[in-house]
Design an enzyme around this catalytic site. Structure first.
Site, PDB file in Angstrom:
ATOM      1  N   HIS A   1      -0.978 -24.525 -27.330  1.00 42.42           N
ATOM      2  CA  HIS A   1      -1.934 -23.419 -27.461  1.00 42.42           C
ATOM      3  C   HIS A   1      -1.382 -22.355 -28.409  1.00 42.42           C
ATOM      4  O   HIS A   1      -2.058 -21.921 -29.348  1.00 42.42           O
ATOM      5  CB  HIS A   1      -2.181 -22.842 -26.069  1.00 42.42           C
ATOM      6  CG  HIS A   1      -3.089 -21.654 -26.038  1.00 42.42           C
ATOM      7  ND1 HIS A   1      -4.332 -21.673 -25.450  1.00 42.42           N
ATOM      8  CD2 HIS A   1      -2.933 -20.382 -26.508  1.00 42.42           C
ATOM      9  CE1 HIS A   1      -4.896 -20.483 -25.568  1.00 42.42           C
ATOM     10  NE2 HIS A   1      -4.062 -19.680 -26.197  1.00 42.42           N
ATOM     11  N   GLU A   2      -0.133 -21.938 -28.170  1.00 45.25           N
ATOM     12  CA  GLU A   2       0.466 -20.895 -28.996  1.00 45.25           C
ATOM     13  C   GLU A   2       0.791 -21.400 -30.393  1.00 45.25           C
ATOM     14  O   GLU A   2       0.673 -20.659 -31.378  1.00 45.25           O
ATOM     15  CB  GLU A   2       1.728 -20.341 -28.323  1.00 45.25           C
ATOM     16  CG  GLU A   2       1.467 -19.563 -27.059  1.00 45.25           C
ATOM     17  CD  GLU A   2       0.522 -18.389 -27.286  1.00 45.25           C
ATOM     18  OE1 GLU A   2       0.583 -17.755 -28.362  1.00 45.25           O
ATOM     19  OE2 GLU A   2      -0.287 -18.108 -26.387  1.00 45.25           O
TER      20      GLU A   2
ATOM     21  N   HIS B   1      -2.231 -21.043 -32.606  1.00 45.00           N
ATOM     22  CA  HIS B   1      -2.351 -19.681 -33.142  1.00 45.00           C
ATOM     23  C   HIS B   1      -1.420 -19.488 -34.339  1.00 45.00           C
ATOM     24  O   HIS B   1      -1.810 -18.959 -35.385  1.00 45.00           O
ATOM     25  CB  HIS B   1      -1.969 -18.652 -32.068  1.00 45.00           C
ATOM     26  CG  HIS B   1      -2.982 -18.463 -30.979  1.00 45.00           C
ATOM     27  ND1 HIS B   1      -4.299 -18.165 -31.232  1.00 45.00           N
ATOM     28  CD2 HIS B   1      -2.842 -18.489 -29.627  1.00 45.00           C
ATOM     29  CE1 HIS B   1      -4.943 -18.024 -30.071  1.00 45.00           C
ATOM     30  NE2 HIS B   1      -4.079 -18.227 -29.089  1.00 45.00           N
TER      31      HIS B   1
END
Length: 398
Positions: free
Chosen positions: A70-71, A74
């Site tokens: 998820h990170e 980003h």
């Protein structure tokens, strides 16, 4: 995004340093315990406790891997748009991507914000497909239960992060949309901050309602999460206001010069008597005999020196080395230093130019610059931003 200090470095992915905060240990223990004692035995009864604990560890590691993905999403999208990524840190409530800079335009900001939740939702789909495949192949209820849990949790993670309020990704989506529509980055961040405080308040209320209506203390977790959202949203709103207010203000415009300092060779007792008692600061720069900055010393560190030893202990023995402190340049934007200074209340940052201490900046200087901006006045210390090391500090405690 929220700053987070790493407790341990795990390595690098795509050139990005990956680390964990100590609070990851807390969430890992809670996840493993819940999986081993509740979720896995209910979904697949009849196994030995050691089997449940072993599978629980594997599932928890896969969950943290999904958080990292998820990170990483980003970070990779941010880097695509020219934003440098300093690190990724996993912690108690998920992960934090430390970005050095801001998106160049609203579209980039929107895509950076959406990348994480979309990867989580895609992960939910992958785990759901794996659950179906495991079930069809007769793998047994234990792996099916673990994979199903991962699918559900990743779906929840993706949907929850899309809620429209800072500091969640949905808040950043809202900020990007407002920026896109109004052409004002700061207005978008303020809108996301206000929405985040409302969202956090609703989560707190929902948590207390769960406790009162059902007697289930798990509502405390929801309330705690709401409190975190409110606090983080308030911080982001404050930061957005500061960025607009302090736009164009440099560190050199507000720094105090000449700075009040101490020397490595002077005694703690002499410094306290001659300097500390006469000045309002709680932290002071410490120089060597050549006038170079070597560290900082705080009142708390000085107070730890026994009274009987203060005549022989030197400032150099108790100061924090300069490589462990934040050092600013007079030309740095003040907004870059403001959050850290304000978070500490009375923190101080040394300002160095051409290798020499040029001044200091405190939370008081930031507050003064903010109040002057409210009057329509820009701080001006007489060209302090170009102060060089040729000007020796004139107020040195010996």
């Amino acid at each position: 995004m929220v700053a987070m200090r790493q407790s341990a470095r795990l390595g690098q992915l795509a050139g990005i340093p990956i680390g964990v905060h100590w609070s990851v240990l807390v969430i890992m223990l809670l996840l493993v315990q819940g999986l081993a004692q509740l979720i896995l035995p209910r979904g697949a009864p009849g196994h030995a406790p050691a089997v449940y604990w072993g599978v629980a560890v594997v599932v928890a590691v896969l969950f943290l891997t999904a958080l990292l993905a998820h990170e990483l999403a980003h970070s990779l999208v941010a880097r695509h748009y020219g934003v440098r990524v300093r690190s990724i840190t996993l912690w108690l409530l998920g992960g934090v991507s430390q970005l050095d800079g801001e998106a160049p335009h609203a579209r980039a900001d929107l895509l950076i914000a959406l990348a994480g939740p979309l990867v989580s939702l895609a992960g939910a789909g992958v785990f759901a497909a794996a659950t179906a495949a495991a079930s069809a192949s007769g793998a047994g209820p234990l792996p099916v239960t673990g994979l199903a849990w991962l699918a559900v949790v990743n779906a929840i993670l993706g949907v929850f992060n899309l809620l429209p309020g800072a500091p969640l990704d949905g808040g950043r989506v809202l900020a990007a949309v407002v920026w896109w529509m109004r052409g004002d980055r700061a207005a978008g961040r303020r809108a996301a901050g206000r929405a985040g405080m409302v969202l956090g308040g609703l989560l707190i209320a929902a948590g207390f309602a769960e406790i009162l209506l059902s007697g289930n203390l798990s509502g405390l977790w929801l309330s705690a999460l709401g409190w975190f959202v409110v606090a983080a949203a308030h911080a982001e709103t404050t930061d957005a206001v500061l960025r607009k207010t302090l736009a164009g203000v440099r560190v050199g415009d507000v720094m105090t010069t000449p700075p009040t300092c101490g020397y490595t060779s002077e005694s703690v007792g002499g410094f306290v008597a001659a300097v500390v008692r006469h000045h309002p600061h709680r932290t002071f720069p410490v120089l060597d005999l050549d006038g170079r900055l070597v560290g900082l010393v705080s009142l708390a560190r000085l107070a730890k020196v026994p009274s009987a030893d203060r005549g022989r202990v030197r400032l150099g023995d108790v100061s924090t080395p300069v490589d462990r402190t934040g050092v600013l340049d007079p030309a740095d934007p003040l907004i870059g230093a403001a959050p850290a200074l304000q978070a500490g209340g009375h923190r101080l940052a040394p300002v160095v130019s051409d290798g020499r201490l040029a001044g200091i900046v405190t939370s008081h200087d930031v507050a003064r610059a903010t109040e002057l901006a409210g009057l329509g006045v820009t701080p001006d210390r007489g060209g302090a931003a170009t102060t060089s090391g040729s000007q020796a500090p004139a107020d040195l405690g010996r």
